[in-house]
Design a protein around this motif. Sequence first.
Motif, PDB file in Angstrom:
ATOM      1  N   GLY A  94      41.348  48.076  52.451  1.00 39.91           N
ATOM      2  CA  GLY A  94      42.388  47.311  51.771  1.00 39.91           C
ATOM      3  C   GLY A  94      43.741  48.315  52.286  1.00 39.91           C
ATOM      4  O   GLY A  94      44.724  47.913  52.537  1.00 39.91           O
ATOM      5  N   LEU A  95      43.651  49.778  51.893  1.00 36.14           N
ATOM      6  CA  LEU A  95      44.730  50.584  52.068  1.00 36.14           C
ATOM      7  C   LEU A  95      45.034  50.576  53.511  1.00 36.14           C
ATOM      8  O   LEU A  95      46.213  50.761  53.569  1.00 36.14           O
ATOM      9  CB  LEU A  95      44.120  51.923  51.653  1.00 36.14           C
ATOM     10  CG  LEU A  95      44.251  52.306  50.109  1.00 36.14           C
ATOM     11  CD1 LEU A  95      43.793  53.420  49.323  1.00 36.14           C
ATOM     12  CD2 LEU A  95      45.679  51.798  49.532  1.00 36.14           C
ATOM     13  N   GLU A  98      47.265  47.812  53.984  1.00 36.23           N
ATOM     14  CA  GLU A  98      48.507  48.054  53.325  1.00 36.23           C
ATOM     15  C   GLU A  98      49.462  49.023  54.104  1.00 36.23           C
ATOM     16  O   GLU A  98      50.599  48.823  54.354  1.00 36.23           O
ATOM     17  CB  GLU A  98      48.441  48.935  51.946  1.00 36.23           C
ATOM     18  CG  GLU A  98      47.582  47.828  50.955  1.00 36.23           C
ATOM     19  CD  GLU A  98      47.612  48.368  49.470  1.00 36.23           C
ATOM     20  OE1 GLU A  98      48.158  49.216  49.334  1.00 36.23           O
ATOM     21  OE2 GLU A  98      46.812  47.793  48.750  1.00 36.23           O
ATOM     22  N   TYR A 119      47.154  48.927  41.600  1.00 36.31           N
ATOM     23  CA  TYR A 119      45.773  49.600  41.869  1.00 36.31           C
ATOM     24  C   TYR A 119      46.355  51.191  42.171  1.00 36.31           C
ATOM     25  O   TYR A 119      47.381  51.403  42.861  1.00 36.31           O
ATOM     26  CB  TYR A 119      45.046  49.271  43.066  1.00 36.31           C
ATOM     27  CG  TYR A 119      44.060  50.407  43.614  1.00 36.31           C
ATOM     28  CD1 TYR A 119      43.134  50.783  42.886  1.00 36.31           C
ATOM     29  CD2 TYR A 119      44.329  50.751  45.184  1.00 36.31           C
ATOM     30  CE1 TYR A 119      42.296  51.731  43.343  1.00 36.31           C
ATOM     31  CE2 TYR A 119      43.181  51.613  45.575  1.00 36.31           C
ATOM     32  CZ  TYR A 119      42.129  52.118  44.598  1.00 36.31           C
ATOM     33  OH  TYR A 119      41.493  53.014  45.146  1.00 36.31           O
ATOM     34  N   ASN A 166      45.887  45.613  38.317  1.00 39.96           N
ATOM     35  CA  ASN A 166      44.838  46.207  38.278  1.00 39.96           C
ATOM     36  C   ASN A 166      45.349  47.758  37.438  1.00 39.96           C
ATOM     37  O   ASN A 166      45.994  48.325  38.045  1.00 39.96           O
ATOM     38  CB  ASN A 166      44.187  46.847  39.544  1.00 39.96           C
ATOM     39  CG  ASN A 166      42.951  47.769  39.419  1.00 39.96           C
ATOM     40  OD1 ASN A 166      42.765  47.938  38.476  1.00 39.96           O
ATOM     41  ND2 ASN A 166      42.612  48.019  40.787  1.00 39.96           N
ATOM     42  N   ASP A 191      49.277  41.270  46.537  1.00 37.06           N
ATOM     43  CA  ASP A 191      47.782  41.644  46.525  1.00 37.06           C
ATOM     44  C   ASP A 191      47.167  40.620  46.031  1.00 37.06           C
ATOM     45  O   ASP A 191      46.982  40.524  44.602  1.00 37.06           O
ATOM     46  CB  ASP A 191      47.829  43.159  46.058  1.00 37.06           C
ATOM     47  CG  ASP A 191      46.338  43.632  46.216  1.00 37.06           C
ATOM     48  OD1 ASP A 191      45.327  42.867  46.459  1.00 37.06           O
ATOM     49  OD2 ASP A 191      46.300  44.884  46.373  1.00 37.06           O
ATOM     50  N   SER A 213      42.040  43.751  49.586  1.00 38.16           N
ATOM     51  CA  SER A 213      40.974  44.707  49.731  1.00 38.16           C
ATOM     52  C   SER A 213      39.512  43.595  49.874  1.00 38.16           C
ATOM     53  O   SER A 213      39.209  43.048  48.829  1.00 38.16           O
ATOM     54  CB  SER A 213      40.675  45.486  48.491  1.00 38.16           C
ATOM     55  OG  SER A 213      39.443  46.137  48.727  1.00 38.16           O
ATOM     56  N   THR A 215      36.748  44.479  50.300  1.00 40.07           N
ATOM     57  CA  THR A 215      35.725  45.359  49.677  1.00 40.07           C
ATOM     58  C   THR A 215      35.311  44.626  48.123  1.00 40.07           C
ATOM     59  O   THR A 215      34.289  44.973  47.709  1.00 40.07           O
ATOM     60  CB  THR A 215      36.145  46.869  49.191  1.00 40.07           C
ATOM     61  OG1 THR A 215      37.054  47.583  50.407  1.00 40.07           O
ATOM     62  CG2 THR A 215      35.225  47.948  49.002  1.00 40.07           C
ATOM     63  N   LYS A 216      36.196  43.834  47.611  1.00 42.27           N
ATOM     64  CA  LYS A 216      35.886  43.338  46.520  1.00 42.27           C
ATOM     65  C   LYS A 216      35.397  41.928  46.520  1.00 42.27           C
ATOM     66  O   LYS A 216      34.245  41.851  46.976  1.00 42.27           O
ATOM     67  CB  LYS A 216      37.463  43.433  45.496  1.00 42.27           C
ATOM     68  CG  LYS A 216      38.321  44.688  45.824  1.00 42.27           C
ATOM     69  CD  LYS A 216      37.154  45.746  45.125  1.00 42.27           C
ATOM     70  CE  LYS A 216      37.884  46.983  45.013  1.00 42.27           C
ATOM     71  NZ  LYS A 216      38.224  47.901  46.468  1.00 42.27           N
ATOM     72  N   SER A 344      35.479  50.463  41.764  1.00 40.41           N
ATOM     73  CA  SER A 344      35.472  49.074  42.427  1.00 40.41           C
ATOM     74  C   SER A 344      35.154  47.894  41.648  1.00 40.41           C
ATOM     75  O   SER A 344      34.977  47.983  40.336  1.00 40.41           O
ATOM     76  CB  SER A 344      34.454  49.268  43.458  1.00 40.41           C
ATOM     77  OG  SER A 344      34.927  48.073  44.549  1.00 40.41           O
ATOM     78  N   THR A 359      39.862  54.939  38.671  1.00 39.34           N
ATOM     79  CA  THR A 359      40.549  54.516  39.459  1.00 39.34           C
ATOM     80  C   THR A 359      41.934  54.806  39.358  1.00 39.34           C
ATOM     81  O   THR A 359      42.874  54.592  40.485  1.00 39.34           O
ATOM     82  CB  THR A 359      40.383  53.056  39.322  1.00 39.34           C
ATOM     83  OG1 THR A 359      40.891  52.501  38.027  1.00 39.34           O
ATOM     84  CG2 THR A 359      39.242  52.550  39.870  1.00 39.34           C
ATOM     85  N   ARG A 379      37.866  49.154  31.875  1.00 38.46           N
ATOM     86  CA  ARG A 379      37.919  47.963  33.013  1.00 38.46           C
ATOM     87  C   ARG A 379      36.644  47.646  33.179  1.00 38.46           C
ATOM     88  O   ARG A 379      35.683  48.513  33.646  1.00 38.46           O
ATOM     89  CB  ARG A 379      38.889  48.331  34.125  1.00 38.46           C
ATOM     90  CG  ARG A 379      39.263  47.130  34.831  1.00 38.46           C
ATOM     91  CD  ARG A 379      39.666  47.300  36.324  1.00 38.46           C
ATOM     92  NE  ARG A 379      38.668  47.972  37.285  1.00 38.46           N
ATOM     93  CZ  ARG A 379      38.836  48.662  38.296  1.00 38.46           C
ATOM     94  NH1 ARG A 379      39.924  48.555  38.829  1.00 38.46           N
ATOM     95  NH2 ARG A 379      37.879  48.936  39.136  1.00 38.46           N
TER      96      ARG A 379
HETATM   97  O1  P1T Z   1      39.435  50.251  48.505  1.00 39.41           O
HETATM   98  P1  P1T Z   1      40.338  49.606  49.471  1.00 39.41           P
HETATM   99  O2  P1T Z   1      39.423  48.435  50.336  1.00 39.41           O
HETATM  100  O3  P1T Z   1      40.773  50.406  50.455  1.00 39.41           O
HETATM  101  O4  P1T Z   1      41.355  48.636  48.832  1.00 39.41           O
HETATM  102  C1  P1T Z   1      42.299  49.027  47.848  1.00 39.41           C
HETATM  103  C2  P1T Z   1      42.628  48.182  46.717  1.00 39.41           C
HETATM  104  C3  P1T Z   1      43.904  47.322  46.975  1.00 39.41           C
HETATM  105  N1  P1T Z   1      44.239  46.657  46.127  1.00 39.41           N
HETATM  106  C4  P1T Z   1      43.638  46.476  45.010  1.00 39.41           C
HETATM  107  C5  P1T Z   1      44.100  45.287  44.060  1.00 39.41           C
HETATM  108  C6  P1T Z   1      42.477  47.165  44.657  1.00 39.41           C
HETATM  109  O5  P1T Z   1      41.850  47.021  43.364  1.00 39.41           O
HETATM  110  C7  P1T Z   1      42.114  48.108  45.619  1.00 39.41           C
HETATM  111  C8  P1T Z   1      40.747  48.936  45.418  1.00 39.41           C
HETATM  112  N2  P1T Z   1      40.490  49.180  44.149  1.00 39.41           N
HETATM  113  C9  P1T Z   1      39.704  50.118  43.604  1.00 39.41           C
HETATM  114  C10 P1T Z   1      38.677  50.783  44.400  1.00 39.41           C
HETATM  115  C11 P1T Z   1      39.484  49.941  42.139  1.00 39.41           C
HETATM  116  O6  P1T Z   1      38.231  50.328  41.724  1.00 39.41           O
HETATM  117  O7  P1T Z   1      40.185  49.200  41.295  1.00 39.41           O
END
Ligand code: P1T
Length: 399
Positions: A94-95, A98, A119, A166, A191, A213, A215-216, A344, A359, A379
Amino acid sequence: MAQESQHMQPGSAPAQAFGFATRAVHAGEEVDLREGATGEVVAAIHLATTYARRKVAEPGRYEYVRLQNPTREALELKLASLENAQYGLAFSSGLAAETTLLLALLKAGDHIVAFDDLYGGTRRLFEQIFANFGIEASYVDATNAQLVENALKPATKMVWIESPTNPLLKLADIRAIAEITRRRGVALVVDNTFLSPCLQRPLDLGADVVVHSLTKYLGGHSDVLGGALLLNDKQLYERLQFNQNSTGAVLPPFDSYLTLRGLKTLALRMEQHGKNALAVARYLEKHPRVSRVLYPGLESHPQHALAKAQASGFGGVLSFDVKGTVADAENFLERLRLFTLAESLGGVESLIELPAQMTHVSVEKAEREKIGITDTLIRVSVGIEDVSDLIADLEQALG
Ligand code: P1T
């Protein structure tokens, strides 16, 4: 579908005509029954890093994995279809998504107006990386669109929001802010990680770029790190593609495959996350050891009406404060058996954390206190387990 799919079956209906759950399963992975094609029903994992060409001056459709990869392209098509976007790009986190967006849209001297609740890693990116290159960010309570407009300066090029945020689950009125940014010639970035395109589609509400992200919720199983950008502007897409190739933060083929696989059940998962989160929120709201519960699905949430108006669900994340000291909050977290104490969110399993020490530790304490991230704020990412088991675990740990 806006982009031509490699996997599109000749004569098939445009994918955008199908409903969300159908596109989550099929978009980007339409079965190819043309002569010589395999007819496979799942996008293949293409691992080659480079592609041969017959003649020096004639590259084929694919050249080098950083530039193009068929598995990543299938994912980008699916993501674009789900966000009602023309274009999608998948990144290594995600970062990374960004960073690539910020580098494409901003230069030294430019200014960002951002939601004060974000975040922690996004804020750290603005404050500790981009600030060093002369890009300034200021933070406002974007629950009030007027405060966003008031914060715009001649140098402002971008408004950056999460909704819900977040970790405080605050909402921004995306339509109202988009009306302001369009009028003032500023890009609106949303986001959409917390709700996913299943429940909210910011581009339809007027946003210029959606960030995720992966990842979520989109990956959904806590086994992929990835990010995405979705947008409708062709020129910006081409610039982002150029920047992504030039800086290198692409999503690898195997992770693209895992995300494609996760996305197929997104609609089912979001439904269960939402049901479970609402039940957990209602349980916590009545508990004598809990002083406040933040969840847009609760009637007590100050923006409950907005949540219903701009999204079709409330998601699976909520926050709450336990009464007492930080040690009481830590004891509670450490007594849980089914909820896992971890950063996460968005996976099928329930996770729980203490933002002030986890976080959002990179956000200064004074700033955390100003916006409402107390040291005892907890959270929760509510998973898809049996909700009775989740509530029983909270019950035994709250004591
Ligand atoms: O971890 P990453 O894939 O790089 O994503 C970053 C990110 C971007 N935007 C939001 C809203 C997010 O919550 C996150 C990542 N957040 C966590 C790891 C967390 O535990 O909130």
